[in-house]
Each structure stands twice: as C-alpha cells, then as structure tokens.
Design a protein around this motif. Sequence first.
Motif, PDB file in Angstrom:
ATOM      1  N   LEU B  39       7.798 -10.015   3.850  1.00  0.00           N
ATOM      2  CA  LEU B  39       6.875  -9.846   3.502  1.00  0.00           C
ATOM      3  C   LEU B  39       5.791  -8.649   4.415  1.00  0.00           C
ATOM      4  O   LEU B  39       5.615  -9.269   5.246  1.00  0.00           O
ATOM      5  N   GLY B  40       5.075  -8.137   3.287  1.00  0.00           N
ATOM      6  CA  GLY B  40       4.101  -7.302   3.745  1.00  0.00           C
ATOM      7  C   GLY B  40       4.802  -5.900   3.891  1.00  0.00           C
ATOM      8  O   GLY B  40       4.127  -4.923   4.850  1.00  0.00           O
ATOM      9  N   GLN B  41       6.035  -5.980   4.185  1.00  0.00           N
ATOM     10  CA  GLN B  41       6.700  -4.487   4.426  1.00  0.00           C
ATOM     11  C   GLN B  41       7.603  -3.926   3.504  1.00  0.00           C
ATOM     12  O   GLN B  41       8.043  -4.564   2.755  1.00  0.00           O
ATOM     13  N   GLY B  42       8.499  -3.033   3.801  1.00  0.00           N
ATOM     14  CA  GLY B  42       9.049  -1.959   2.910  1.00  0.00           C
ATOM     15  C   GLY B  42      10.118  -2.580   3.087  1.00  0.00           C
ATOM     16  O   GLY B  42      10.824  -3.141   3.730  1.00  0.00           O
ATOM     17  N   PRO B  43      11.495  -1.987   2.480  1.00  0.00           N
ATOM     18  CA  PRO B  43      12.613  -2.745   2.752  1.00  0.00           C
ATOM     19  C   PRO B  43      13.775  -2.384   3.738  1.00  0.00           C
ATOM     20  O   PRO B  43      12.965  -0.798   4.245  1.00  0.00           O
ATOM     21  N   GLU B  44      14.460  -3.362   4.566  1.00  0.00           N
ATOM     22  CA  GLU B  44      14.786  -2.697   5.581  1.00  0.00           C
ATOM     23  C   GLU B  44      16.424  -2.465   5.090  1.00  0.00           C
ATOM     24  O   GLU B  44      17.325  -3.242   4.830  1.00  0.00           O
TER      25      GLU B  44
END
Lengths: 114, 117
Positions: B39-44
């Motif tokens: 949540l709140g992040q770009g894909p890793e």
Amino acid sequence: AQSVSQHNHHVILSEAASLELGCNYSYGGTVNLFWYVQYPGQHLQLLLKYFSGDPLVKGIKGFEAEFIKSKFSFNLRKPSVQWSDTAEYFCAVKRLGSARQLTFGSGTQLTVLP
Amino acid sequence: GAGVSQTPSNKVTEKGKYVELRCDPISGHTALYWYRQSLGQGPEFLIYFQGTGAADDSGLPNDRFFAVRPEGSVSTLKIQRTERGDSAVYLCASSLGSGGTSTDTQYFGPGTRLTVL
C-alpha cells in the motif's frame, strides 16, 4: 542501488490545468524509461516509454515526457488535464545490462477536480 | 488479444498457511516477471523468468517464496508459511523479449490481492 524518485505524492488540479509530474533516477548508465498509469479499479497500463532517439516522447491520451539525461529526469507532462485523468502515475526505470526488471517510483496520485 | 491474467483476484489466508498465485502471460511472451506492491508504494521486483528458467530471483525476500514456470508459459508464485507482512498485491507482467529493445515493454496483469490474517 538504483532508485527512482517521484517527489509529488499527491497532486490536485482543476480541469484544463497543465500537469507536470517529476521523476528522477539514480542510475548513471544506459536506461529505458517508462510511465505507467493505474486508473481506479484497473491494472497498471503503459502510458509511454523511452528507449532511444528523440528524448521527447509522446504517449496515449495527450501525455508526453522528456528525457533529460544530464538531470537523470523523465518528467511527465500534459497541457490540459481532464477529470478522467484522475489516477495514480508510476515512473519506472530499467537499466540495460544483466538486470531485466523495472524499478518503480512510489507513485503520484493525481486528482482532477471537475 | 488477451492480456495478462492472474488468479485468484483476491486471496485471504491465515498466518502459517501455504498459498499459490497463478499468472497466465500474453501468448507468445517469453519473459515473465513477478512484482509485489504494498500500500502506498510502487511495485517491487521479485523474480524474472526467461522461458522456463528463473533468470533472476534476486528480489525474492526469503526462502518462503518460490516461483515456477515449467512449460514456459503459465507461472505460479508459491508462498510457504505465510506471514502478515506478506499481505500485498502480487503483480505479474510479461514481455515479448528481454533484450533491451522495445520488445522489452512489460504488460501487467490485474494482480492478486493477498491478505494474511
């Protein structure tokens, strides 16, 4: 380690306003650059990409981005936003070499007010 | 043609359980990638397949995570002894090639939202 920075976490604009979303990356070698968009309830979609050649890239829906190598930047622009542009925008970088994966920024939520 | 598909779209499990997430890439795409988005992040990045083999699994967080692509098409991401911290959206992407040209463009599926209670 390579990183991608999107400095604006949330941008709110009125319809017809101009848009510029910043993207900076830390890798010094040759890169491919991408902007993806995620509309509410939908999956990530490619907006535009840069591989080589003209650093000004045009994408779908009137978006464009400019690769400025000296600034390690790939900012996204649109001259006049619409309510339907409300979405989350992700910048992604792929460095050429052994790695094949994309490194994404943390995203910018764009809200366009009607 | 059809895009990347992923099943299930949602998965709720209990801590300690085993889960499998499936990805069906675009037909003809030889490269397949798994990412995880909190949540709140770009894909890793998690893992990348070229054909049947895992060409790069450097993004897998630990040995509880494993992925296979036995016939070079469908891939399964497997998570053993799930933990609450594994809760995220797991994304799959595929590309026609992986050689640094426009064929490298990755197309994403809708993701599987995993919730570990």
